[in-house]
Design a protein around this motif. Sequence first.
Motif, short mmCIF file in Angstrom:
data_model
loop_
_atom_site.label_atom_id
_atom_site.label_comp_id
_atom_site.label_asym_id
_atom_site.label_seq_id
_atom_site.Cartn_x
_atom_site.Cartn_y
_atom_site.Cartn_z
N PRO A 179 -15.92 16.03 -10.67
CA PRO A 179 -16.12 16.85 -9.47
C PRO A 179 -16.77 16.10 -8.29
CG PRO A 179 -17.78 17.38 -11.09
CD PRO A 179 -16.83 16.40 -11.74
N VAL A 180 -17.34 14.92 -8.55
CA VAL A 180 -18.05 14.20 -7.50
C VAL A 180 -17.06 13.36 -6.67
CG1 VAL A 180 -19.90 12.54 -7.00
CG2 VAL A 180 -20.11 14.09 -8.95
N THR A 181 -17.10 13.54 -5.36
CA THR A 181 -16.30 12.73 -4.45
C THR A 181 -17.23 12.08 -3.43
OG1 THR A 181 -15.90 14.57 -2.92
CG2 THR A 181 -14.28 14.24 -4.70
N VAL A 185 0.87 -1.17 0.00
CA VAL A 185 0.00 0.00 0.00
C VAL A 185 0.91 1.21 0.00
CG1 VAL A 185 -1.68 1.34 1.31
CG2 VAL A 185 -1.89 -1.16 1.21
N GLU A 186 0.76 2.06 -1.00
CA GLU A 186 1.61 3.24 -1.14
C GLU A 186 0.93 4.53 -0.69
OE1 GLU A 186 4.77 3.40 -1.83
OE2 GLU A 186 4.96 1.24 -2.10
N ASN A 187 -0.39 4.58 -0.80
CA ASN A 187 -1.12 5.76 -0.32
C ASN A 187 -2.56 5.39 -0.04
OD1 ASN A 187 -2.66 6.16 -2.84
ND2 ASN A 187 -0.68 6.72 -3.70
N MET A 188 -3.17 6.16 0.84
CA MET A 188 -4.56 5.95 1.23
C MET A 188 -5.24 7.32 1.26
SD MET A 188 -3.85 3.12 4.23
CE MET A 188 -5.58 2.85 4.61
N ARG A 189 -6.47 7.38 0.72
CA ARG A 189 -7.18 8.66 0.66
C ARG A 189 -8.64 8.48 1.09
NH1 ARG A 189 -2.59 9.87 0.02
NH2 ARG A 189 -1.60 10.84 -1.77
N VAL A 190 -9.13 9.49 1.79
CA VAL A 190 -10.56 9.59 2.11
C VAL A 190 -11.17 10.53 1.08
CG1 VAL A 190 -12.23 10.38 3.83
CG2 VAL A 190 -10.16 9.17 4.56
N ASN A 191 -12.31 10.16 0.53
CA ASN A 191 -13.01 10.94 -0.50
C ASN A 191 -12.09 11.32 -1.66
OD1 ASN A 191 -15.47 10.83 0.90
ND2 ASN A 191 -14.84 12.55 2.19
N PRO A 192 -11.49 10.31 -2.32
CA PRO A 192 -10.59 10.60 -3.44
C PRO A 192 -11.34 11.20 -4.62
CG PRO A 192 -11.13 8.28 -3.40
CD PRO A 192 -11.73 8.88 -2.16
N GLN A 193 -10.61 11.91 -5.45
CA GLN A 193 -11.20 12.51 -6.63
C GLN A 193 -10.59 11.86 -7.87
OE1 GLN A 193 -10.80 16.80 -7.03
NE2 GLN A 193 -12.91 16.82 -7.78
N TYR A 194 -11.45 11.45 -8.80
CA TYR A 194 -11.00 10.79 -10.02
C TYR A 194 -10.59 11.81 -11.07
CZ TYR A 194 -10.96 8.07 -14.30
OH TYR A 194 -10.59 7.51 -15.48
N GLN A 195 -9.42 11.57 -11.68
CA GLN A 195 -8.97 12.37 -12.81
C GLN A 195 -8.56 11.41 -13.93
OE1 GLN A 195 -5.69 15.06 -12.15
NE2 GLN A 195 -5.87 15.92 -14.20
N SER A 196 -9.11 11.59 -15.09
CA SER A 196 -8.79 10.74 -16.24
C SER A 196 -7.35 10.98 -16.68
CB SER A 196 -9.73 11.05 -17.40
OG SER A 196 -9.29 10.39 -18.58
N THR A 197 -6.59 9.90 -16.84
CA THR A 197 -5.23 10.04 -17.34
C THR A 197 -5.23 10.23 -18.86
OG1 THR A 197 -4.99 7.64 -17.45
CG2 THR A 197 -4.15 8.73 -15.48
N LYS A 198 -6.34 9.91 -19.52
CA LYS A 198 -6.43 10.11 -20.97
C LYS A 198 -6.76 11.57 -21.32
CE LYS A 198 -7.73 5.40 -22.05
NZ LYS A 198 -8.75 4.51 -22.53
N SER A 199 -7.79 12.11 -20.67
CA SER A 199 -8.23 13.47 -21.01
C SER A 199 -7.77 14.53 -20.02
CB SER A 199 -9.76 13.50 -21.09
OG SER A 199 -10.32 13.34 -19.79
N GLY A 200 -7.40 14.09 -18.81
CA GLY A 200 -7.05 15.05 -17.76
C GLY A 200 -8.26 15.61 -17.05
N GLU A 201 -9.45 15.24 -17.50
CA GLU A 201 -10.68 15.74 -16.91
C GLU A 201 -10.84 15.24 -15.48
OE1 GLU A 201 -15.47 15.40 -17.69
OE2 GLU A 201 -14.11 15.19 -19.39
N VAL A 202 -11.22 16.15 -14.59
CA VAL A 202 -11.44 15.82 -13.19
C VAL A 202 -12.93 15.68 -12.95
CG1 VAL A 202 -11.21 16.64 -10.81
CG2 VAL A 202 -9.37 17.04 -12.45
#
Length: 175
Positions: A106-108, A87-104
């Motif tokens: 907004p829903v967490t 396990v390298e990192n852990m997040r509460v309420n992570p936010q998804y960002q597309s690696t293809k488009s860079g689009e974030v």
Amino acid sequence: MSIIAVALVRSSAAVLAAAAALPVMLPPAAAASEKQVAALPALTATRIHLDLNSRRISVIRNGQRLGLWPVAIGDPKTPTPTGLFRVENMRVNPQYQSTKSGEVNPVTGRGGPLGHRWIGFLQQGENQFGIHGTPWPHWVKIRAAVSNGCVRMLNAHVHQLYELVDVGTPVLITR
């Protein structure tokens, strides 16, 4: 979120052999032979084990299985990686960002694409593999192979898993 993780073991036989003796520190090698895995130092008390064939994940602590939860895994074109990770990192309420488009997105939280908990275990270029919740429980309930390689869990289950592990916990993924 960026991480650095190393796949130690590639073959199922070697991965299963390593399950009994996970190392405290992973060496900086890209892969290890069965001999090298057998020579690794002492056990850790807690580890995550994901069995891709049964599509179930659990925590093993001091030899006892804690939880046995269904998961959705990577589809055949973008499979979930096998091997021994941390396990390298852990997040509460992570936010998804597309690696293809860079689009974030907004829903967490529970309704976001990653649910309300993230446990990252492997970075490959801009892509990161992780164990996370999902707003689409149907795919988990039928244990589908539908993701881009991540491991999807029901939000209640990933919350339980999240509470049982820490950064540095070994993650063993077998077929």
